[in-house]
Design an enzyme around this catalytic site. Structure first.
Site, short mmCIF file in Angstrom:
data_model
loop_
_atom_site.label_atom_id
_atom_site.label_comp_id
_atom_site.label_asym_id
_atom_site.label_seq_id
_atom_site.Cartn_x
_atom_site.Cartn_y
_atom_site.Cartn_z
N GLU A 293 0.85 -1.19 0.00
CA GLU A 293 0.00 0.00 0.00
C GLU A 293 0.89 1.25 0.00
O GLU A 293 1.80 1.39 0.81
CB GLU A 293 -0.87 -0.01 1.26
CG GLU A 293 -1.65 1.25 1.51
CD GLU A 293 -2.30 1.27 2.89
OE1 GLU A 293 -3.29 2.00 3.06
OE2 GLU A 293 -1.79 0.56 3.78
N LYS A 350 -9.18 1.41 -2.08
CA LYS A 350 -9.45 0.97 -0.72
C LYS A 350 -10.84 1.41 -0.29
O LYS A 350 -11.17 2.60 -0.30
CB LYS A 350 -8.39 1.56 0.22
CG LYS A 350 -8.46 1.06 1.65
CD LYS A 350 -7.28 1.65 2.45
CE LYS A 350 -7.25 1.13 3.87
NZ LYS A 350 -6.08 1.68 4.61
N CYS A 401 -4.77 -3.10 3.30
CA CYS A 401 -4.54 -2.86 4.72
C CYS A 401 -5.73 -3.21 5.61
O CYS A 401 -6.05 -4.38 5.78
CB CYS A 401 -4.11 -1.41 4.91
SG CYS A 401 -3.23 -1.12 6.46
#
Length: 533
Positions: A293, A350, A401
């Site tokens: 990320e 995300k 994440c």
């Protein structure tokens, strides 16, 4: 006088004892995860709380102990949150940084206490019910509350993750109905042990037959063994590895501290580390390379001019590069697929952002009070909840994440044809226990979806995991590393992938129905007796 004082001290100690027991057992549950990893404590740590709630006289003391248990468990398990302090590298002064850190840690711990209080409030109203019904309803309500909590933005510490990464056998129950299957198992076993303990205490007073007491302990033991046997059957199934489904993936762990990422030096090191790592892996014959990320902390429009993309065009090996996407005046944390020609062919944004870290809840109210922890000043937005991530090798299950804590994100993508997992993360601003817990979350997602997983992080722990949750390779922590492993694309669909979490509504409906039937039966008996009298 001394006798009176001693008596008062004894009364105070007696009054405090339930709180101390609840606090201690909550702490024990918190020790089940990293860094301690005493996973076996999860099968007994709820017992003291259960006994306290059920036996509290007329419901006067059960709420504070339950509240303390919740705070203790979630507070200990999530103590890694304190690792974000100090945030001086983001321009946040030391004292405000400490205040933000304590607020984040305290808020999530108190939220855990609130949910446990709700659970206790239900259990108190079941004091006069049969033990088996208390176990059924107690399990159903706990699973229901975890489902409710996980539907919101703040979620991490499910009871199920207390078993990861050590108890892979029981985690295979997640293939049936997701993590709540494991949560239900833990709560039910604890409940049966607690009911057996209370019956044992009653037997000492009323001389009840020993078999009446032992049947609860026997039921707890039988359930524990049976559930592990089911998990063992699922764990023992061979994993098909057809050569045509093979995919050799390389991972680059750049090891760039977050405090440097915003600087020109940090970006220079990022370009250097990820480019050299990509070239090394490309020369090893990998099919694709995965980066973490925000590996290159720049916008999409600037990616094409980087040395890493130039290397992709030169070597002709597919790359998944973490950077920032653009959406109008806002930006997204994204993972881009670059094909062999160095062209962007897909993008995943995300969808689950970290509250306070990546967006400010109730921004109109809190925006001026709580400073954003994100390294960019622009406004960050979440990606769509229904994204699909197609690659030159077929559809992948993408996760960035924090999304690792949300099993539905993975289930939905697997049901839509995702054949392997790509997990891209940056955990550099936390203590070492957090990335290890993060790895444990990804192991659960691999088991639940029956997929191979490649996990790339900035500073560790990067890893490869097979569909049984076994770690094939794991990186060091705060190290620069490259590694290649062969994973396999799969199109299987577990019961969980097909039907989702069907167990929780089944438990809620069946327990509610059983309670209603018993209530109606008891009411009819009372009415019948009144009529006869």
């Amino acid at each position: 006088m001394q006798k009176k004082q001693s008596k008062k001290q004894g009364e105070r100690l007696t009054a405090l004892l339930p709180y101390l027991i609840a606090l201690t057992s909550g702490i024990l549950m918190g020790l089940t995860v990293a860094p301690v990893g005493a996973w076996f404590l999860a099968w007994i740590a709820i017992v003291p709380l259960w006994v306290l709630v059920v036996t509290s006289a007329k419901g006067k003391n059960q709420y504070p102990p339950a509240f303390l248990w919740g705070i203790a468990y979630h507070g200990v398990a999530l103590s890694w949150i304190t690792g974000i302090h100090p945030m001086t590298w983001l321009g946040v002064p030391w004292l405000p940084s400490l205040a933000i850190t304590l607020f984040c840690w305290g808020f999530i711990s108190v939220l855990g206490g609130v949910f446990l209080t709700i659970w206790a409030a239900v259990m108190v109203r079941l004091v006069g019910q049969k033990p088996w019904l208390r176990v059924l309803i107690g399990t159903a309500v706990w699973c229901g509350l975890e489902s409710l909590w996980s539907a919101g933005p703040l979620w991490w510490s499910s009871l199920a993750y207390t078993q990861s990464p050590h108890n892979l056998v029981i985690l295979h129950l997640g293939q049936l109905s997701g993590p709540n299957t494991v949560t239900a198992a833990i709560v039910a076993v604890n409940g049966l042990i607690a009911e057996g303990w209370m019956k044992r205490q009653d037997a000492k007073i009323s001389s009840a037959p020993l078999w009446f007491v032992n049947k609860y302990f026997a039921s707890a033991t039988g359930l524990l063994i049976s559930l592990h046997l089911i998990g063992l059957i699922l764990y023992s199934r061979p994993i098909a590895q057809p050569p045509e489904a093979a995919l050799k993936v390389g991972i680059v762990q750049g090891n760039i501290p977050n405090r440097l990422l915003r600087s020109s030096e940090g970006f220079r090191r990022a370009q250097e580390n990820y480019t050299s790592g990509y070239i090394t892996l490309a020369d090893q014959g990998v099919d694709a390379v995965l980066t973490p990320e925000g590996a290159l902390p720049i916008f999409q429009r600037d990616l094409m001019g980087t040395a890493l993309v130039a290397a992709v065009k030169l070597k002709g090996v597919v790359a998944w590069i973490g950077a920032f996407g653009e959406r109008g005046a806002s930006y997204t944390i994204s993972l881009f697929t670059f094909n062999a020609k160095g062209e962007i062919v897909s993008r995943y944004d995300k969808a689950k952002l970290v509250p306070l870290g990546e967006y400010i809840p109730f921004e109109g109210i809190l925006g001026g009070i709580v400073q954003r922890l994100s390294p960019l000043n622009a406004h960050q937005v979440a990606g769509s909840a229904n994204q699909l991530f197609d690659t030159p090798f077929g559809r992948a299950i993408a996760s960035i994440c924090y999304e690792s804590a949300f099993p539905e994100q993975f289930r939905r993508q697997a049901a839509a044809g995702g054949q392997f997992i790509l997990s891209s993360s940056n955990d550099a601003h936390y203590t070492a226990s957090m990335p290890f817990q993060h790895h444990a979350q990804d192991m659960m997602r691999a088991i639940e979806t029956d997929r191979w997983s490649a996990r790339a992080t900035n500073t560790g722990y990067s890893a490869f995991v097979d569909p049984h949750g076994r770690t094939l390779w794991i990186s060091g922590y705060n190290t620069y590393e490259t590694h290649a492993e062969t994973i396999y694309r799969r199109q299987t669909k577990t019961l969980y992938v097909r039907w989702g979490d069907w167990l929780t509504p089944l438990l809620l409906i069946s327990s509610g129905g059983a309670w209603l039937v018993i209530q109606l039966r008891d009411t009819n008996k009372i009415n019948k007796n009144l009529t006869l009298s």
